[in-house]
Each structure stands twice: as C-alpha cells, then as structure tokens.
Enzyme design. Structure first.
Site, PDB file in Angstrom:
ATOM      1  CB  VAL A 245      -1.060   0.142   1.215  1.00 41.42           C
ATOM      2  CG1 VAL A 245      -2.011  -0.915   1.019  1.00 41.42           C
ATOM      3  CG2 VAL A 245      -0.256  -0.118   2.579  1.00 41.42           C
ATOM      4  NE  ARG A 247       3.347   7.064  -4.265  1.00 40.80           N
ATOM      5  CZ  ARG A 247       2.262   7.677  -3.480  1.00 40.80           C
ATOM      6  NH1 ARG A 247       1.602   6.754  -3.031  1.00 40.80           N
ATOM      7  NH2 ARG A 247       1.843   8.780  -3.425  1.00 40.80           N
ATOM      8  CG  ASP A 271      -4.436   0.417  -3.094  1.00 43.11           C
ATOM      9  OD1 ASP A 271      -5.520   0.058  -3.614  1.00 43.11           O
ATOM     10  OD2 ASP A 271      -4.051   1.530  -2.660  1.00 43.11           O
ATOM     11  CD  GLU A 276      -0.687   3.392  -9.278  1.00 42.97           C
ATOM     12  OE1 GLU A 276      -1.321   4.389  -9.000  1.00 42.97           O
ATOM     13  OE2 GLU A 276      -0.284   2.496  -8.444  1.00 42.97           O
ATOM     14  CG  HIS A 295      -3.014   4.573  -6.011  1.00 41.50           C
ATOM     15  ND1 HIS A 295      -1.675   4.786  -6.585  1.00 41.50           N
ATOM     16  CD2 HIS A 295      -2.822   4.786  -4.627  1.00 41.50           C
ATOM     17  CE1 HIS A 295      -1.087   5.494  -5.656  1.00 41.50           C
ATOM     18  NE2 HIS A 295      -1.790   5.577  -4.444  1.00 41.50           N
ATOM     19  CB  SER A 297      -5.663   0.916  -0.144  1.00 49.35           C
ATOM     20  OG  SER A 297      -4.639   1.893   0.031  1.00 49.35           O
TER      21      SER A 297
END
Length: 333
Positions: A245, A247, A271, A276, A295, A297
């Site tokens: 959680v 990077r 996450d 991304e 991404h 969380s």
C-alpha cells in the site's frame, strides 16, 4: 496581508475559524479562489498576492493544471499544503527547490489504508480468493482438512517496511490478531510503537527469512525505488505473502510476478503498481492468489474532513509563526 489560494469547496466553518484567529492575532487574510472553470486562469496581479496555496482533493480531481499554473507563476508563494501524503511527483521537488515550504496530509488516510491492508491479509490468510472463485462458479468448495486448511495467523510474523502513520496502524492491527510484528524504520524503537522489534533498513534482508508476511508502507525515494527486488523476495520463506500500500515502484514488479508464478510467494494484496492504471495485459489481474485494487486503499468518506482540519490547524500555526504539521524537509525532495 496573507493571500491564500483555495477553492470554493472549503467548508464555511473552516473560513470562520481561520478568519477569527487572524483577527485575534492582528493579521489579515485575503482569500483567492481558484476559478471553477478548469480552463480559466488567474490574472498576474492576483497571482502576485498568493502567499499560501492549498492543493485540495477537489482541485486534484478537476483543476490541477490551473492550480499549478498559478503556483508556478506566484512570485510570493511561501507555503504549499497538499491533500496527499506522497510527494514523489516532480512538481513537489520543484516547489522545494524554489524554497517554498511544503506540508503534506500524512496520517489523514492512515486508518483506512491500514484497514485495507489488513483486509487483504485476512482474505489471503483465510483463503477467500478460492472461495470467491467458487462462488462465481456456483461451486460448493468445502475444505475438509489436509494441507488446504488456512494456517492460524496468531504467531505468524509480519514485517512492516515503513513505520509512519500507515505502517504503525497496520502493525497495531496485526498485533491485535496475535501476530508478531517487526518494524523497519530509520529511527529506533520508541515507547508505544506497536512492534515486537524495530530494526533499521540495513537489516531488512536479515529479518525476512523469518517473516511470513511483508507489508510495504514506506514512501518512494531514491533509496526505496525497486528495493523489494528478486534478491529480497528470495529471502522470504516459501509461501510468504506481500501487501503493498506504499508505491508500486518500490517493488520490482517483474520479479514479484516471477516469484508468484513459481509459487515462492503464495499471494499478494496490491493497491499500487509500477504503471497505473495497471495495464489490461498484466498477469497480475488473473493470478488466483493476487488481490488487486486500483490505488484506492485510502478511500474513505472521512478523509476530506481530516485534510481540511489539518489545513486549518496549519494556517493557525502559520499565522502564529509556529512549526507546521507534516512539513517536508528540503533534503527529502
């Protein structure tokens, strides 16, 4: 006169508290509102009056270009408050290099992020990925015994890489589940740290062989980029699981995929990712023991209120010339 760049989204009560404090401190505030039109720009005279700027969540969603167009041109900008915790984006490095003070919203999303991480841990430990697949297939996948039974969490060891607000909350919840927790942090253990051990980053590879879980909650820096590589993953015992959680770039994603495919890493809750949104052709989407979230969380209805309160507290401190909360050191840029 302190010119503060904000949006119309800031609650009326927040304005009242800051204005009342300014009056009691014999200070003057001028509110400069970012235009609601994403294509609109502030004029040069207005931009010259900006001393403080608040990069709020609604700006991120709707008008980031207009906001940073203004702050980049603001010759008298002295302090930038962000709604987010991470400051690895180049724009924040640019601000620090200009000598602008930067404060983050670190800690405001720590609880929901930690709860998401622990949810991933519980789902993986209890076998939920298999049960959810069976549910989609309308298949009664009753586990009667043998090696398929989930292992008790109590007594397992979780290594938390990064013991800031998020990592500390993950550690606290893990201890409540009866897990042993090893924290990785530069600073030594303090009273109240929810860990059984606190070790410096240099000892990470030494502790991993006795950890069934690795939770990544550290910031992305030059030192942490691809820190969790093939060599470190191989240090974990066979069947270990990963929670990320922090990077995506902290993990060598190709190495993680290989470790998952080989079975050395038995599962992961992710996450964040190197790229991304996660590309549609990434094998992570279809791995049976991998849980992917976008991404997200930290998503929580209470986050915005916590960020606004932090901004108000920092404005009061700014007016009183007191230390700011969550200020980023220039050497961290």
């Amino acid at each position: 006169m302190t010119g503060i760049l904000v949006t119309e989204h800031l609650p009326a009560e927040a304005y009242r508290r800051m204005e009342a404090h300014a009056r009691s401190s014999h200070r003057d505030i001028r509110w400069i509102h970012l235009p609601a039109d994403p294509e609109a720009r502030l004029d040069e005279a207005t931009i010259a009056g900006i001393e403080v700027a608040f990069y709020s969540g609604d700006i991120y969603e709707t008008r980031p270009r207009a906001f940073f167009s203004a702050v980049r041109k603001a010759p008298n900008l002295r302090w930038l408050q962000t709604f987010n915790a991470g400051v690895d984006h180049p724009i924040f490095t640019e601000m620090l290099q200009r000598g602008i003070r930067l404060t983050t919203a670190a800690g405001t999303t720590a609880v929901p992020i930690a709860q998401s991480a622990i949810t991933g841990l519980l789902m993986l430990s209890r076998g939920f990925p298999a049960w959810l697949r069976a549910q989609r297939e309308h298949r009664w996948a009753h586990v009667r015994g043998g090696p398929g039974l989930p292992l008790d969490l109590a007594g397992q060891t979780l290594c938390v890489l990064g013991m800031g607000g998020i990592g500390s909350e993950i550690a606290r919840l893990a201890q409540a589940l009866g897990m042993k927790v090893v924290g990785i942090r530069r600073s030594p253990r303090k009273a109240g740290d929810p860990v059984d051990e606190m070790l410096p980053p240099a000892q990470l590879s030494q502790v991993l062989p006795r950890c069934q879980w690795l939770a990544i909650a550290c910031p992305l820096t030059a030192e942490t980029r691809k820190l969790v590589n093939a060599e470190l993953l191989a240090k974990l015992p066979a069947g270990a699981r990963i929670l990320n959680v922090g990077r995506g770039e902290i993990v060598d994603e190709a190495a993680l995929i290989a470790a998952l495919q080989s079975g050395h890493i038995a599962g992961a809750y992710l996450d964040v990712f190197e790229k991304e949104p996660l590309p549609a052709d990434s094998p992570l989407w279809d791995m049976p023991e991998v849980i992917c979230t976008p991404h997200n969380s930290g998503a929580s209805a209470g986050n915005e209120g916590r960020v606004h309160e932090l901004f108000v507290q920092n404005v009061l401190r700014w007016l009183d010339q007191q230390p700011l909360i969550n200020e980023v050191a220039r050497t961290d840029a």
